[in-house]
Design an enzyme around this catalytic site. Structure first.
Site, PDB file in Angstrom:
ATOM      1  N   ALA A  26       0.813  -1.225   0.000  1.00 55.50           N
ATOM      2  CA  ALA A  26       0.000   0.000   0.000  1.00 55.50           C
ATOM      3  C   ALA A  26       0.844   1.272   0.000  1.00 55.50           C
ATOM      4  O   ALA A  26       0.396   2.313  -0.470  1.00 55.50           O
ATOM      5  CB  ALA A  26      -0.930  -0.018   1.215  1.00 55.50           C
ATOM      6  N   ARG A  38      -1.653   0.334   7.740  1.00 56.41           N
ATOM      7  CA  ARG A  38      -0.873   0.263   8.972  1.00 56.41           C
ATOM      8  C   ARG A  38       0.120   1.399   9.178  1.00 56.41           C
ATOM      9  O   ARG A  38       0.737   1.487  10.225  1.00 56.41           O
ATOM     10  CB  ARG A  38      -0.093  -1.053   9.021  1.00 56.41           C
ATOM     11  CG  ARG A  38      -0.963  -2.263   9.112  1.00 56.41           C
ATOM     12  CD  ARG A  38      -0.094  -3.508   9.202  1.00 56.41           C
ATOM     13  NE  ARG A  38      -0.910  -4.687   9.363  1.00 56.41           N
ATOM     14  CZ  ARG A  38      -1.594  -5.260   8.372  1.00 56.41           C
ATOM     15  NH1 ARG A  38      -1.543  -4.750   7.155  1.00 56.41           N
ATOM     16  NH2 ARG A  38      -2.303  -6.335   8.597  1.00 56.41           N
ATOM     17  N   HIS A 125      -3.813  -9.761  -4.135  1.00 60.43           N
ATOM     18  CA  HIS A 125      -5.009  -9.542  -3.315  1.00 60.43           C
ATOM     19  C   HIS A 125      -6.215  -9.120  -4.151  1.00 60.43           C
ATOM     20  O   HIS A 125      -7.177  -8.580  -3.621  1.00 60.43           O
ATOM     21  CB  HIS A 125      -4.726  -8.512  -2.209  1.00 60.43           C
ATOM     22  CG  HIS A 125      -3.791  -9.036  -1.153  1.00 60.43           C
ATOM     23  ND1 HIS A 125      -3.140  -8.228  -0.258  1.00 60.43           N
ATOM     24  CD2 HIS A 125      -3.390 -10.303  -0.855  1.00 60.43           C
ATOM     25  CE1 HIS A 125      -2.380  -8.969   0.543  1.00 60.43           C
ATOM     26  NE2 HIS A 125      -2.512 -10.238   0.191  1.00 60.43           N
ATOM     27  N   CYS A 133     -19.747 -12.263  -6.994  1.00 60.64           N
ATOM     28  CA  CYS A 133     -20.835 -12.807  -6.177  1.00 60.64           C
ATOM     29  C   CYS A 133     -20.261 -13.918  -5.298  1.00 60.64           C
ATOM     30  O   CYS A 133     -19.633 -14.855  -5.805  1.00 60.64           O
ATOM     31  CB  CYS A 133     -21.964 -13.363  -7.039  1.00 60.64           C
ATOM     32  SG  CYS A 133     -23.202 -14.224  -6.031  1.00 60.64           S
TER      33      CYS A 133
END
Ligand code: NAD
Length: 253
Positions: A26, A38, A125, A133
């Site tokens: 990130a 974090r 990720h 769905c």
């Protein structure tokens, strides 16, 4: 910013390496306006409750969590974010023939938007740009679901089967997609230089990748504002902003 010699050394290692792999977290996207979880200004650091929205158990079992998740998706900075100098430097690294694999923990799509080739990229990720769905597995563009939320559906169900919709990302408590994990582990094992960029290296199994690279004999470089559990194993640790560090390394190549 750092004295040049350390960046020079890293540039030399990159030139000498035959297989360079990058893991991005990130931290590479904070300079595009997307907060990490974090870091000192991270979403969880400021609001520990936000952690529930990233947990599959709460998401599947608590409608309030889903309603809050859809609201926060509507306001997400991801939709308007643009790649920054860090993302662009990795595109340059690839075009110069020095980047063989890029595994990202990020779900923002900014590596692709910057121009990284899909063939070398593993979004381990998943991506926030699609919805999935949780019952029938149907995949659709996020934008369509967001339009339904804007139209008043607080927790829009799957139009095919009525199941729960979620962004096509890996929440805590969910397994990674096996094929993506395999590709990421192979990238780490095949590398002789592994750069961990903007990741706290605390989320497994992604944080296992530097360990795999080290076991295969790769040199590890960590570029992150804060210390990580892998710093002691790294040949170089750069605690400087990514958007400044990566372009400077590129200039030295
Ligand atoms: P993290 O939040 O655990 O760690 C990010 C690290 O980057 C922190 O240690 C922080 O100090 C550092 N950092 C932040 N900005 C930086 C900068 N400009 N220069 C240098 N370092 C900087 O992130 P994580 O390890 O990636 O784990 C959180 C998980 O949540 C990820 O695996 C991802 O799936 C998801 N996530 C994704 C995004 C995104 O897609 N942009 C954003 C938040 C969380």
């Amino acid at each position: 910013m750092l004295p040049h010699p350390e960046l020079n050394t890293i540039a030399e290692w990159i030139k000498q390496a035959s297989n360079v792999a990058v893991l991005s977290g990130a931290g590479i996207s904070t300079e595009s306006g997307i907060p990490d979880f974090r870091g000192p200004n991270g979403l969880w650091t400021k609001n520990p409750e936000a952690m529930r929205m990233s947990d599959i158990h709460y998401y599947m079992n608590d409608r309030d969590v889903r309603v809050a998740s859809w609201k926060s998706r509507l306001d997400s900075p991801v939709w308007s974010a643009e790649p920054n100098a860090g993302h662009r430097a990795l595109v340059d690294l690839e075009r110069k023939g020095h980047l063989h694999s890029l595994v990202t923990q990020n779900i923002d799509g900014l590596h692709l938007k910057a121009g990284t080739s899909p063939e070398i990229l593993v979004e381990i990720h998943g991506t926030a740009h699609d919805v999935l769905c949780m019952n029938c597995g149907e995949r659709a563009p996020m934008e369509r679901a967001l339009a339904r939320v804007r139209g008043g559906e607080e927790d829009p169900p799957c139009r095919t089967c009525g199941g729960i919709l979620k962004s096509a990302t890996i929440s805590f408590g969910q397994s990674l997609v096996e094929e993506d994990l395999q590709r990421a582990e192979t990238a780490a094992a095949d590398s002789d230089l592994f750069l961990a960029i903007g990741s706290s290296l605390e989320v497994y199994p992604a944080a296992n990748l530097p360990a795999i690279a080290l076991r295969s004999g790769a040199k590890l470089i960590v570029i992150n504002n804060e210390s990580t559990p892998f710093d002691i194993h790294a040949e170089a640790v750069i605690n400087e902003p990514i958007g400044e560090t990566l372009p400077r390394i590129l200039e030295l190549l």
